[in-house]
Design an enzyme around this catalytic site. Structure first.
Site, PDB file in Angstrom:
ATOM      1  N   CYS A   3       0.857  -1.199   0.000  1.00 56.88           N
ATOM      2  CA  CYS A   3       0.000   0.000   0.000  1.00 56.88           C
ATOM      3  C   CYS A   3       0.893   1.248   0.000  1.00 56.88           C
ATOM      4  CB  CYS A   3      -0.977  -0.015   1.175  1.00 56.88           C
ATOM      5  SG  CYS A   3      -0.327   0.669   2.722  1.00 56.88           S
ATOM      6  N   GLY A  89     -14.530   8.540   5.402  1.00 59.35           N
ATOM      7  CA  GLY A  89     -13.733   9.277   4.419  1.00 59.35           C
ATOM      8  C   GLY A  89     -12.282   8.826   4.352  1.00 59.35           C
ATOM      9  N   HIS A  94      -4.420   2.159   5.380  1.00 59.49           N
ATOM     10  CA  HIS A  94      -3.336   1.854   6.336  1.00 59.49           C
ATOM     11  C   HIS A  94      -3.564   2.879   7.436  1.00 59.49           C
ATOM     12  CE1 HIS A  94       1.206   0.820   6.988  1.00 59.49           C
ATOM     13  NE2 HIS A  94       0.799   1.524   8.035  1.00 59.49           N
ATOM     14  N   HIS A  96      -3.893   5.683   9.928  1.00 64.45           N
ATOM     15  CA  HIS A  96      -3.072   6.878  10.133  1.00 64.45           C
ATOM     16  C   HIS A  96      -3.856   7.872  10.964  1.00 64.45           C
ATOM     17  CE1 HIS A  96      -5.288   7.145   6.349  1.00 64.45           C
ATOM     18  NE2 HIS A  96      -5.441   8.441   6.579  1.00 64.45           N
ATOM     19  N   HIS A  98      -4.126  11.836  11.583  1.00 69.20           N
ATOM     20  CA  HIS A  98      -3.746  13.180  11.161  1.00 69.20           C
ATOM     21  C   HIS A  98      -3.466  13.965  12.436  1.00 69.20           C
ATOM     22  CE1 HIS A  98      -5.413  12.955   6.962  1.00 69.20           C
ATOM     23  NE2 HIS A  98      -6.087  11.967   7.509  1.00 69.20           N
TER      24      HIS A  98
HETATM   25  P1  AMP Z   1      -7.387   9.862   4.653  1.00 72.25           P
HETATM   26  O1  AMP Z   1      -8.328  10.584   3.725  1.00 72.25           O
HETATM   27  O2  AMP Z   1      -7.707  10.050   6.093  1.00 72.25           O
HETATM   28  O3  AMP Z   1      -7.213   8.403   4.270  1.00 72.25           O
HETATM   29  O4  AMP Z   1      -5.987  10.582   4.489  1.00 72.25           O
HETATM   30  C1  AMP Z   1      -5.035  10.234   3.545  1.00 72.25           C
HETATM   31  C2  AMP Z   1      -4.029  11.351   3.568  1.00 72.25           C
HETATM   32  O5  AMP Z   1      -2.856  10.916   2.926  1.00 72.25           O
HETATM   33  C3  AMP Z   1      -4.491  12.625   2.840  1.00 72.25           C
HETATM   34  O6  AMP Z   1      -4.533  13.719   3.744  1.00 72.25           O
HETATM   35  C4  AMP Z   1      -3.423  12.825   1.762  1.00 72.25           C
HETATM   36  O7  AMP Z   1      -3.102  14.180   1.555  1.00 72.25           O
HETATM   37  C5  AMP Z   1      -2.253  12.038   2.325  1.00 72.25           C
HETATM   38  N1  AMP Z   1      -1.300  11.543   1.322  1.00 72.25           N
HETATM   39  C6  AMP Z   1      -1.586  10.924   0.156  1.00 72.25           C
HETATM   40  N2  AMP Z   1      -0.442  10.597  -0.483  1.00 72.25           N
HETATM   41  C7  AMP Z   1       0.581  11.029   0.290  1.00 72.25           C
HETATM   42  C8  AMP Z   1       2.011  11.001   0.181  1.00 72.25           C
HETATM   43  N3  AMP Z   1       2.621  10.438  -0.879  1.00 72.25           N
HETATM   44  N4  AMP Z   1       2.741  11.568   1.163  1.00 72.25           N
HETATM   45  C9  AMP Z   1       2.142  12.139   2.222  1.00 72.25           C
HETATM   46  N5  AMP Z   1       0.807  12.184   2.404  1.00 72.25           N
HETATM   47  C10 AMP Z   1       0.031  11.645   1.440  1.00 72.25           C
END
Ligand code: AMP
Length: 111
Positions: A3, A89, A94, A96, A98
């Protein structure tokens, strides 16, 4: 196939790393929505908060406490958000958190 965040853990995809230990990683979100916008993940592939074992969550809490002290936001405050599944959303499967900080954040859950 790995992923997106496993690729970041493996350093196959570059990221701005803020803190790392053997189990967890903190790096900058690519799409900053606050003055400080970081993502905190376990290195292990766990899909979402629904599936995180409580001992991993406890260790991640310690990792976040170390991070917020290092950034001097432990007293001024910050917001942690984890989106779970479709309705939550979640775009990357994976888990995470924020971490949003560095300014007075708009209240999104209060009227
Ligand atoms: P979520 O919508 O909670 O799944 O958040 C996914 C987050 O990953 C979003 O805020 C994106 O801006 C962030 N994201 C996507 N690709 C990358 C990347 N290559 N490096 C850092 N953040 C990323």
């Amino acid at each position: 196939m790995m992923c997106l965040f496993c690729e970041i853990v493996a350093k196959n995809i570059p990221s701005k790393i803020i803190q790392e230990d053997k189990d967890f990683l903190c790096f900058e979100d690519i799409n900053q929505v606050a003055k400080i916008h970081l993502l905190i993940i376990p290195k292990q592939h766990i899909e979402s908060f629904e599936l995180i074992p409580s001992d991993v969550m406890a260790n991640m809490t310690n990792f976040i406490h170390k991070l917020t002290k290092k950034l001097f936001i432990n007293k001024t405050g910050y917001r942690l958000v984890t989106n779970i599944g479709d309705d939550g959303g979640q775009e990357v499967a994976h888990i995470h958190f924020h971490l949003l900080s560095g300014e007075k954040l708009k209240q999104i859950y209060k009227r």
